[in-house]
Design an enzyme around this catalytic site. Sequence first.
Site, short mmCIF file in Angstrom:
data_model
loop_
_atom_site.label_atom_id
_atom_site.label_comp_id
_atom_site.label_asym_id
_atom_site.label_seq_id
_atom_site.Cartn_x
_atom_site.Cartn_y
_atom_site.Cartn_z
CE LYS A 112 -108.26 83.46 -97.92
NZ LYS A 112 -107.22 84.52 -97.95
CE LYS A 195 -112.63 86.14 -88.08
NZ LYS A 195 -111.23 85.73 -88.17
CE LYS A 198 -110.67 91.30 -95.17
NZ LYS A 198 -109.52 92.08 -94.75
#
Length: 327
Positions: A112, A195, A198
């Site tokens: 991140k 994966k 969202k």
Amino acid sequence: MKKRIFSGIQPSGSLHIGNYLGAIKNWVDLQDSFESIFCIVDLHAITVAQNPEELRKRTLEIAKIYIASGIDPKKSAMFVQSHVSEHSEMTWILNTLARMSDLFKMTQFKDKAQKEGQENSGVGLFDYPVLMAADILLYDTEVVPVGEDQVQHIELARTLARRFNKKFGQTFVVPEASVKKETMRIMGLDDPTKKMSKSASSEYSFIGLLDDVELIKKKIKKAVTGSGSEVKYSDDEPALKNLINIFSAFSGKSASEIVLEYKGKGYADFKEGLTKVVLDFIIPFQERFNNISDEQVLNILQNGAEKVRPLAEKKIEEVKERIGFVL
Ligand code: TRP
């Protein structure tokens, strides 16, 4: 005595069938055999920039999704993380035990932080795993049902629990991670190496739980399949394998049953069948979702917070006493 589980989801984007099949569906099954606490982790969500109105909307949306999925507020406690201020308080105390080196190891932080660079990333993002440890340790959680990607964070919660217990005496339960089976790891429809997420760049990567029916049909039509024409279940055909896993999860049929059913038929027939089993779940799901009012869900969340707050208060008292605060 039932064991206690705790898990949570961030209200930071639209939930998709990967969240449902990989996490929430599992929680629904667990809630009968465990004392269950399910959290909507808004404190975690703000570790990256959020639009305030959007955050508020998503928080209620996730609670409704929990309920529409079958989490029963009578059996399980469902609450918003920021409603129980002990989460923040416990994080501060655990921060004094966590080491920079513990946190620099975290792969999620490394991922991140790539966007802004580590030097420019928020302290909250860096501290995310300590907040997660606080969530877990506050409630004497024994088992934490999570995805594979969260195991490293649970490992930190275990480390901090042991470190505290060693220094100040037995206070925290050392929690165990419980990772769901590999077949429940739902991958992106446009790229089976990633994966289902969202935050994917294309919305054709995921099927949102609240997507409208026409969009879902379109997404399944566009989904990547295989290199041949035959429906087969193999590691050489990861995109097809993923679609068969989704089919299997929604229909209850095994992969081999599905392969047999579509023997001699093409991808188009298979996708039609897949669309049907997905919609057989989604349509009644959305009906249940739409039948829950904001008022109802706020009520449920308030009750949930009231149910868990005494546990958190008791634990934080014990911790303060141990570390030498005047009570
Ligand atoms: N970090 C978790 C995730 O992204 C969400 C989470 C926050 C969580 N606190 C938790 C999961 C405590 C389990 C237990 O999936």
